[in-house]
Design an enzyme around this catalytic site. Structure first.
Site, PDB file in Angstrom:
ATOM      1  CG  ASP A  80      12.269  27.856  19.904  1.00 56.96           C
ATOM      2  OD1 ASP A  80      11.618  28.596  20.191  1.00 56.96           O
ATOM      3  OD2 ASP A  80      12.467  26.804  20.156  1.00 56.96           O
ATOM      4  NE  ARG A  86      26.183  35.183  25.261  1.00 55.04           N
ATOM      5  CZ  ARG A  86      26.379  35.341  23.889  1.00 55.04           C
ATOM      6  NH1 ARG A  86      26.031  36.111  23.004  1.00 55.04           N
ATOM      7  NH2 ARG A  86      27.331  34.609  23.729  1.00 55.04           N
ATOM      8  CG  HIS A  93      20.288  42.706  25.313  1.00 59.01           C
ATOM      9  ND1 HIS A  93      20.818  40.945  25.054  1.00 59.01           N
ATOM     10  CD2 HIS A  93      21.475  43.327  25.206  1.00 59.01           C
ATOM     11  CE1 HIS A  93      22.199  41.371  24.780  1.00 59.01           C
ATOM     12  NE2 HIS A  93      22.634  42.557  24.786  1.00 59.01           N
ATOM     13  CE  LYS A  99      13.804  38.430  26.685  1.00 55.56           C
ATOM     14  NZ  LYS A  99      15.063  39.045  26.083  1.00 55.56           N
ATOM     15  CE1 TYR A 150      18.486  34.705  25.609  1.00 57.21           C
ATOM     16  CE2 TYR A 150      19.459  33.396  24.274  1.00 57.21           C
ATOM     17  CZ  TYR A 150      19.519  34.386  25.173  1.00 57.21           C
ATOM     18  OH  TYR A 150      20.525  34.753  25.656  1.00 57.21           O
ATOM     19  CG  ASP A 202      25.391  43.700  25.508  1.00 60.10           C
ATOM     20  OD1 ASP A 202      24.697  44.094  24.810  1.00 60.10           O
ATOM     21  OD2 ASP A 202      25.492  42.312  26.039  1.00 60.10           O
TER      22      ASP A 202
END
Length: 187
Positions: free
Chosen positions: A51, A62, A65, A74, A134, A170
């Site tokens: 987690d 963000r 990915h 996830k 997550y 990013d």
């Protein structure tokens, strides 16, 4: 808890049903039995091994990915605030390869996204502060990280707010065209 399919193959939304009264509320945010039953994979929930949580300020993006190798499943939720969450299917053999879908995750509905392996994932914080949690099925291995620029013209993701902050990683991520070439897909 309700579990619903999305436009993207294998992605589901988990929608808790909070009990509210004068004290506030109580909700079950995850039920392994219901999750496993819906996926038709007994024990799938037991695969989650790590987690993590991020905190972002308004306008931060963000993403986008992903993970190479076997990929990464996830479960994503916003524990504080609101985020605009975006998924892109990068599985070349998927009927929804190259398709994207956006979701609102917030601390009012407690909606979760189950993201199977083979997706790009990113979000933008809509509120002054947003905490995203997550739960992943493999320990993070930075050597398998995949990134595509959040503002890639081929993806043309419609972020709801002006972008305030993006990490250097990013900001310098690869193009979606390059990733498609590596994956061998046409979407």
């Amino acid at each position: 808890m309700r579990i619903e399919a999305t436009e993207l193959v294998d992605v589901v939304v988990l929608i808790p049903e909070p009990f509210r009264d004068e004290r506030g509320l109580f909700t079950r945010t995850f039920d392994a039995t219901e999750f496993d039953t819906h996926l038709g994979k007994p024990g799938a929930s037991a695969a989650f091994v790590q987690d993590s949580q991020s905190r972002s300020v308004r306008g931060v993006i963000r993403g986008m990915h992903g993970r190479g190798g076997r990929g990464e499943a996830k479960l994503v939720r916003c524990a504080r605030g609101t985020v605009h969450d975006v998924l892109v299917d990068i599985r070349p053999d998927s009927p929804t390869f190259g398709k994207q879908q956006a979701f609102t995750l917030d601390d009012e509905t407690f909606t979760h996204l189950y993201v199977p392996p083979g997706f790009l994932h990113g979000f933008q914080a809509i509120t002054d502060v947003a905490d995203v949690c997550y739960r992943i099925d493999r320990p993070h291995d930075p050597t398998e990280d995949i990134g595509v620029a959040y503002n890639d013209p081929d993806l043309a993701i419609e972020w709801p707010l002006p972008v305030t902050i993006v990490s250097p990683r990013d900001a310098s991520a690869a193009s979606y065209a390059d990733l498609r070439t590596k994956l061998g897909g046409t979407g």
